[in-house]
Design an enzyme around this catalytic site. Structure first.
Site, mmCIF file in Angstrom:
data_model
loop_
_atom_site.group_PDB
_atom_site.id
_atom_site.type_symbol
_atom_site.label_atom_id
_atom_site.label_comp_id
_atom_site.label_asym_id
_atom_site.label_seq_id
_atom_site.Cartn_x
_atom_site.Cartn_y
_atom_site.Cartn_z
ATOM 1 N N GLY A 202 49.316 3.138 40.199
ATOM 2 C CA GLY A 202 48.467 3.411 41.204
ATOM 3 C C GLY A 202 48.204 2.502 42.094
ATOM 4 O O GLY A 202 48.106 1.080 41.563
ATOM 5 N N GLN B 291 43.795 -2.854 48.153
ATOM 6 C CA GLN B 291 44.501 -4.021 47.401
ATOM 7 C C GLN B 291 45.651 -4.349 48.310
ATOM 8 O O GLN B 291 46.208 -5.574 48.021
ATOM 9 C CB GLN B 291 45.280 -3.337 46.197
ATOM 10 N N CYS C 252 45.394 -3.478 36.110
ATOM 11 C CA CYS C 252 45.368 -3.542 37.525
ATOM 12 C C CYS C 252 46.396 -4.507 38.132
ATOM 13 O O CYS C 252 46.255 -5.500 37.729
ATOM 14 C CB CYS C 252 44.005 -3.813 38.120
ATOM 15 N N LEU C 253 47.162 -3.841 39.270
ATOM 16 C CA LEU C 253 48.001 -4.975 39.741
ATOM 17 C C LEU C 253 47.215 -6.036 40.548
ATOM 18 O O LEU C 253 47.869 -7.166 40.948
ATOM 19 C CB LEU C 253 48.905 -4.083 41.014
ATOM 20 N N HIS D 273 39.956 4.979 38.556
ATOM 21 C CA HIS D 273 40.271 3.360 38.775
ATOM 22 C C HIS D 273 40.332 3.067 40.146
ATOM 23 O O HIS D 273 39.821 2.228 40.935
ATOM 24 C CB HIS D 273 41.194 3.082 37.949
ATOM 25 N N GLU D 274 41.323 4.077 41.014
ATOM 26 C CA GLU D 274 41.561 3.650 42.393
ATOM 27 C C GLU D 274 40.565 4.197 43.343
ATOM 28 O O GLU D 274 40.274 3.274 44.384
ATOM 29 C CB GLU D 274 43.125 4.525 42.725
ATOM 30 N N HIS E 154 38.638 1.237 43.654
ATOM 31 C CA HIS E 154 38.723 0.149 44.440
ATOM 32 C C HIS E 154 38.339 0.222 46.029
ATOM 33 O O HIS E 154 37.912 -0.642 46.860
ATOM 34 C CB HIS E 154 40.488 0.339 44.394
HETATM 35 NI NI NI Z 1 43.677 -1.477 40.129
#
Ligand code: NI
Length: 178
Positions: A52, A57, A98-99, A140-141, A144
């Site tokens: 995701g 991000q 997480c990226l 989670h997304e 963000h």
């Molecule tokens: Ni993340």
């Protein structure tokens, strides 16, 4: 249209990860810049082997998320202006990554099932019922988009350790670029 690009991903604790995203204006359909961003974000997510990615991000502060939780990496989901319409009282703690926080995995408690209303890449609004990994990923997304990174659920001590790990990683990366 030019071919999709891999976008740079912001790393925690970059303050831009804490900006709150604003809704995408869909009055005249999905705007051109959002269409291009969807293609670029999907390319970026697949390249980074993530499941995701939120626009936040990649330093775009509009309510857009891309997700693919399939084994085959061929089932992209696009969520524009997502909203949770229902969340189960039942919660479960599971490890998340997480990226924007590479190499860090830790336990976060989330609702096991959610219903999310969102527009798709064509601007069509629909409601998605999710459980398992998809439910976790959506929550989670969507965090963000509110400027929240999963490490903020962890203890202050863990967060301090993660910040120093990230600082070390940045130093290593910047010296290897020289
Ligand atoms: Ni993340």
């Amino acid at each position: 249209m030019s071919s999709p690009q891999i976008l740079p991903i912001l790393h925690y604790p970059d303050p831009r990860l804490h900006k709150v995203a604003k809704p995408v204006d869909l009055a005249a359909g999905v705007p051109k810049h959002i269409q291009a961003l969807i293609a670029n974000m999907l390319t970026t997510m697949y390249d980074a082997q993530g499941i995701g990615l939120a626009a936040t991000q990649v330093d775009v502060h509009e309510r857009l998320i891309v997700i693919d939780v399939s084994e085959e990496r061929n089932a992209p989901i696009v969520l524009i202006n997502p909203n949770v319409t229902w969340a189960s009282a039942e919660k479960q703690k599971g490890d998340e990554g997480c990226l924007s926080v590479p190499g860090i995995y830790d336990g976060v408690e989330r609702s096991t099932s959610v219903k999310v209303s969102a527009a798709d890449e064509h601007g069509q609004v629909r409601e998605i019922s999710a459980d398992g990994l998809l439910a976790v990923c959506m929550q989670h997304e969507m965090d963000h988009l509110m400027g929240k990174v999963f490490v903020e659920y962890l203890s202050p001590l863990k967060r301090t350790r993660i910040k120093s790990k990230m600082a070390k990683l940045e130093r290593e990366e910047s010296s290897s670029r020289k």
